[in-house]
Design a protein around this motif. Structure first.
Motif, mmCIF file in Angstrom:
data_model
loop_
_atom_site.group_PDB
_atom_site.id
_atom_site.type_symbol
_atom_site.label_atom_id
_atom_site.label_comp_id
_atom_site.label_asym_id
_atom_site.label_seq_id
_atom_site.Cartn_x
_atom_site.Cartn_y
_atom_site.Cartn_z
ATOM 1 N N LYS A 298 -31.646 31.531 17.479
ATOM 2 C CA LYS A 298 -31.561 31.829 16.050
ATOM 3 C C LYS A 298 -30.916 30.675 15.282
ATOM 4 O O LYS A 298 -31.405 30.263 14.224
ATOM 5 C CB LYS A 298 -30.777 33.126 15.843
ATOM 6 N N ILE A 299 -29.830 30.134 15.829
ATOM 7 C CA ILE A 299 -29.145 29.029 15.146
ATOM 8 C C ILE A 299 -30.051 27.802 15.090
ATOM 9 O O ILE A 299 -30.142 27.120 14.053
ATOM 10 C CB ILE A 299 -27.824 28.701 15.858
ATOM 11 N N ARG A 300 -30.749 27.487 16.188
ATOM 12 C CA ARG A 300 -31.635 26.319 16.191
ATOM 13 C C ARG A 300 -32.765 26.482 15.179
ATOM 14 O O ARG A 300 -33.146 25.532 14.496
ATOM 15 C CB ARG A 300 -32.199 26.102 17.595
ATOM 16 N N SER A 301 -33.281 27.697 15.068
ATOM 17 C CA SER A 301 -34.358 27.904 14.099
ATOM 18 C C SER A 301 -33.853 27.742 12.669
ATOM 19 O O SER A 301 -34.553 27.195 11.811
ATOM 20 C CB SER A 301 -34.965 29.300 14.282
ATOM 21 N N ARG A 302 -32.623 28.176 12.403
ATOM 22 C CA ARG A 302 -32.060 27.990 11.066
ATOM 23 C C ARG A 302 -31.788 26.525 10.788
ATOM 24 O O ARG A 302 -31.963 26.049 9.663
ATOM 25 C CB ARG A 302 -30.758 28.804 10.924
ATOM 26 N N TRP A 303 -31.361 25.780 11.792
ATOM 27 C CA TRP A 303 -31.140 24.341 11.615
ATOM 28 C C TRP A 303 -32.449 23.629 11.284
ATOM 29 O O TRP A 303 -32.486 22.748 10.430
ATOM 30 C CB TRP A 303 -30.548 23.741 12.892
ATOM 31 N N ARG A 304 -33.482 24.024 12.006
ATOM 32 C CA ARG A 304 -34.763 23.347 11.762
ATOM 33 C C ARG A 304 -35.262 23.620 10.345
ATOM 34 O O ARG A 304 -35.740 22.720 9.661
ATOM 35 C CB ARG A 304 -35.804 23.805 12.796
ATOM 36 N N ARG A 305 -35.112 24.872 9.901
ATOM 37 C CA ARG A 305 -35.590 25.189 8.561
ATOM 38 C C ARG A 305 -34.764 24.491 7.491
ATOM 39 O O ARG A 305 -35.267 24.147 6.428
ATOM 40 C CB ARG A 305 -35.560 26.705 8.339
ATOM 41 N N ALA A 306 -33.464 24.318 7.761
ATOM 42 C CA ALA A 306 -32.594 23.669 6.779
ATOM 43 C C ALA A 306 -32.565 22.158 6.936
ATOM 44 O O ALA A 306 -31.833 21.480 6.216
ATOM 45 C CB ALA A 306 -31.172 24.222 6.909
ATOM 46 N N ASP A 307 -33.371 21.644 7.874
ATOM 47 C CA ASP A 307 -33.377 20.209 8.165
ATOM 48 C C ASP A 307 -31.963 19.722 8.477
ATOM 49 O O ASP A 307 -31.520 18.669 8.028
ATOM 50 C CB ASP A 307 -33.955 19.418 6.984
ATOM 51 N N ASN A 308 -31.247 20.524 9.256
ATOM 52 C CA ASN A 308 -29.862 20.206 9.603
ATOM 53 C C ASN A 308 -29.777 20.225 11.116
ATOM 54 O O ASN A 308 -29.961 21.265 11.736
ATOM 55 C CB ASN A 308 -28.918 21.264 9.016
ATOM 56 N N LEU A 309 -29.513 19.076 11.715
ATOM 57 C CA LEU A 309 -29.552 18.966 13.174
ATOM 58 C C LEU A 309 -28.194 19.212 13.819
ATOM 59 O O LEU A 309 -27.909 18.706 14.874
ATOM 60 C CB LEU A 309 -30.094 17.589 13.559
ATOM 61 N N GLY A 310 -27.329 19.953 13.180
ATOM 62 C CA GLY A 310 -26.097 20.355 13.850
ATOM 63 C C GLY A 310 -24.910 19.508 13.485
ATOM 64 O O GLY A 310 -24.558 19.365 12.323
ATOM 65 N N TYR A 311 -24.297 18.908 14.507
ATOM 66 C CA TYR A 311 -22.993 18.290 14.339
ATOM 67 C C TYR A 311 -23.059 16.778 14.152
ATOM 68 O O TYR A 311 -22.046 16.100 14.290
ATOM 69 C CB TYR A 311 -22.127 18.572 15.580
#
Length: 728
Positions: A298-311
């Motif tokens: 779920k977190i990875r899918s939200r990162w992908r949609r927000a174009d945010n690759l985490g840390y």
């Protein structure tokens, strides 16, 4: 004048008594002034008492204080009014005790008639004003009033003692008729902690009996209510603490031996505790793995949609917002994954516990980060205080906890506070397991661990250009391997630390504590083992319902241990949770805080490793295949991420070193964890006593990192690079 005096004593202020008689022209003599002063004082007391008692009876929030004020007015002030009428009647009848020669009524005779009332009226006013006062903005409670009245019994004055006993009876009777919540500040001094818990249990049990409509015709008492009221009627006032405790214990035992054997059988209690062990304390590893996997997806899918690759451009946990519906969907997919695993195993029987967990277990977003874990076990035990470290924030980007819907009548045994404790332990164990899994998953990225490009096939491989390309690729792979050396070393050490910690917490602490508690539930003793022959006899009766045995005459110690009522089970369960949380070091913030920091940095490290892998894949496409992304500067990103990797790897190492140091401090300062884990001194041999499972020194013996920590201080570039990160 006599008329004015009697009216004023009846509670009607008189100008004769309120006027200023200090003037030299006053017609009253000094003795008359003194006598009228005492009458005025008594009249003033009566007027104040009438006013204050009416105010308390109408507006005071405590029904006990209202009852006391009403009793003062209707009983004691009414007696005073009758005394005024008796004196008036004596004067009118020309009684020789009040009227002298020539029909003269001496003022001293009237004052003497009321001399015994002055001290009592002053004491009544003290009690009334005590009930009206506010201490620190807090209104007087019924318990405070009861305690004050019980203390007044011992003043030494007979009249005050009689009045105090009378008001104590009124106050305690009103207290017995109340509905209760367990608030220590509102309990009178004669009610002990265990007795208060029994009162609540009895109230909840009777309410369940009323709601369920359980028939008591099969009970020897035939009518529980009348039987219990009969026992309460044996109490004398003021209530004796020991006698009150005996009556409450007798009522509790009566309930346990009759209707509760039908309402809450032992099998249902054991089933619920097993569910909590399997799903909250990670007894079923596949459930924890499935939950972690679904949350990460779920977190990875939200990162992908927000174009945010985490840390890659920030520290800590991200601001990816997950909504309540998405959290529920994560748990639903987890159950689906569990069902898929079971369906693959055709030989596996129907899992009733899993179906029950589907109905009762919930994953919810908490509204507050506060950790309200204080379970009052009894006055002789240490309150459970779990460290407020927010492990619940690590699974998703919002604080979420695993909780349980408590069906009736399990709330007789299981409380919301118990579930909060389970939720906190679950978040703690799940966070450690999650970090361990995420680190071990890094080894699945094979291209990062070993990449030795083979030469292309002939004829291109034997050409100068082909050999040059191979040399370039191998040189690039060597550089990347060197850059990742410190990351792999640090990750291996973190895996070792987390793996040994999990083995200690799960294999020794959780399993050992649960085994001892389960043995006690099934009729065994939690104290040091008895001869082997006794255990064989107990095993034959493990499956028997405790309530079915409650009505029988116990013949052995094993049978005695089977007669635990729900409150005894609940108290033992809370001791079990106290021992579990303490030995898991969850009550030691000096350990949980650096552990939380380590888990954060592990998340950061894992995200950076995945990011550098993605960058290198893009660079390979760009250099080898000519696929160029015009909107990205992968060389600059590579440099930035490599620098961050060195810093974060050093932070992980620092966190591990801090945790090992914390464990050594805990081991040296035994009081930090043993005090909350000591055996309880109990009179009942059948009572549950948590066993001392696990020792911190056993964990420390395994956590031997050799000279690895020293290499950081010496600045070994092969292990941790040139940069040292700050330890936040």
């Amino acid at each position: 004048m006599l008329h004015e005096i009697l009216l004023s004593l009846s509670g009607h202020p008189s100008p004769l008594l309120t006027a200023d008689h200090s003037s030299p022209t006053s017609i009253l003599s000094p003795p008359e002034k003194a006598l009228l002063s005492s009458i005025a004082h008594l009249s003033n007391l009566h007027c104040k008492l009438l006013e204050h008692t009416a105010t308390i009876a109408a507006t005071h929030p405590s029904t006990i204080c209202q009852a006391v004020a009403t009793s003062v007015k209707t009983t004691h002030l009414a007696q005073f009014q009758r005394k005024v009428l008796e004196v008036e009647d004596g004067i009118l009848r020309k009684d020789a005790g009040s009227v002298g020669a020539y029909n003269i009524v001496p003022l001293t005779a009237i004052v003497g008639e009321f001399s015994d009332w002055t001290r009592r009226m002053e004491w009544f006013l003290e009690i009334v004003e005590f009930m009206m006062q506010k201490t620190g903005g807090r209104t007087c409670t019924g318990a405070m009033t009861i305690n004050r009245l019980r203390d007044a019994v011992q003043t030494g004055y007979v009249d005050i003692e009689g009045a105090a006993l009378s008001l104590s009876k009124v106050a305690e009777t009103a207290w017995l008729k109340q509905e209760y919540v367990n608030n220590r500040d509102l309990l009178p001094a004669f009610v002990t902690g265990p007795t208060a818990a029994s009162l609540l249990f009895i109230g909840r049990s009777l309410n369940h009996i009323r709601v369920k409509g359980i028939s008591t015709t099969t009970s020897p008492e035939l009518d529980l209510l009348s039987s219990h009221l009969k026992q309460l009627s044996t109490l004398t006032f003021p209530i004796n603490a020991a006698g009150f405790s005996r009556v409450i214990a007798s009522i509790r035992l009566s309930l346990s031996q009759t209707t509760l054997q039908e309402l809450l059988p032992l099998s249902k209690v054991v089933e619920t505790l097993t569910l909590l062990r399997e799903f909250f304390l990670l007894g079923r590893g596949e459930f924890a793995i499935a939950l972690i996997s679904e949350a990460d997806d779920k977190i990875r899918s939200r990162w992908r949609r927000a174009d945010n690759l985490g840390y890659d451009k920030r520290d800590g946990i991200g601001n990816i917002v997950v909504k309540e519906g998405e959290v529920s969907a994560i748990l639903a997919r987890t159950w689906a994954a569990m069902g898929s695993l079971r369906s693959q195993n055709e030989d596996q029987d129907e899992d009733d516990l899993l179906e029950l967990a589907r109905d009762l277990v919930q994953l919810v977003i908490t509204k507050s980060n506060a950790t309200p874990f204080r379970n009052s076990l009894s006055s002789s035990q240490v309150a459970l205080k779990i460290a407020p470290t927010p492990f619940r924030n690590l699974l998703l980007s919002v604080p979420v906890v695993l909780t349980l819907r408590i069906p009736s009548p399990l709330d007789l045994f299981l409380t919301t506070m118990d579930l909060q404790t389970y939720s906190s332990i679950n978040a703690y164990l799940l966070s450690i397991h999650r970090a361990h899994l995420r680190l071990t998953d890094l080894w699945k990225i094979t291209a990062l661990r070993r990449d030795h490009p083979a030469p292309p096939g002939p004829p291109y491989g034997s050409s100068t250009v082909g050999r040059s390309k191979v040399h370039t690729q191998r040189h690039r792979a060597n550089e990347r391997g060197a850059a990742m050396r410190s990351v792999w070393a640090t990750s291996s050490a973190a895996i070792f630390f987390l793996g040994e910690s999990e083995a200690y917490f799960q294999g020794e602490v959780v399993e050992g504590t649960w085994s001892g508690f389960q043995k006690w539930l099934n009729g065994g003793s939690s104290r040091p083992a008895s001869p082997a022959g006794d255990e064989d006899d107990e095993d034959d009766e493990d499956d028997e319902d405790i309530w079915m045995r409650a009505g029988k005459e116990p013949t052995t110690s094993a049978e005695m241990r089977h007669t635990h009522d729900p409150q005894t089970l609940a108290d033992a369960h809370r001791r079990y949770l106290l021992a579990l949380a303490t030995s898991l070091l969850l009550t030691t913030s000096s350990f949980t805080e650096p552990l939380f920091h380590l888990l954060q940095q592990v998340d950061h490290l894992v995200a950076l490793v995945h990011r550098i892998h993605s960058i290198w894949q893009s660079l390979d496409l760009e250099e080898d295949q000519g696929v160029v992304d015009a909107f990205s500067d992968f060389h600059k990103e590579e440099k930035d991420v490599k620098e961050q990797l060195k810093v974060v790897a050093d932070r992980v190492k620092l966190a591990i070193e801090e945790l090992v140091k914390s464990l050594r401090d805990i081991d040296q300062e035994k009081e930090g964890w043993i005090d909350g884990f000591q055996e309880l001194v109990l009179e009942d041999e059948a009572a549950y006593v948590p066993a001392k499972i696990g020792r911190v020194d056993r964990l420390l013996m395994k956590l031997d990192f050799g000279s690895w920590f020293d290499s950081r201080r010496e600045g070994d570039p092969d292990l941790l690079g040139d940069s040292e990160g700050d330890y936040d």
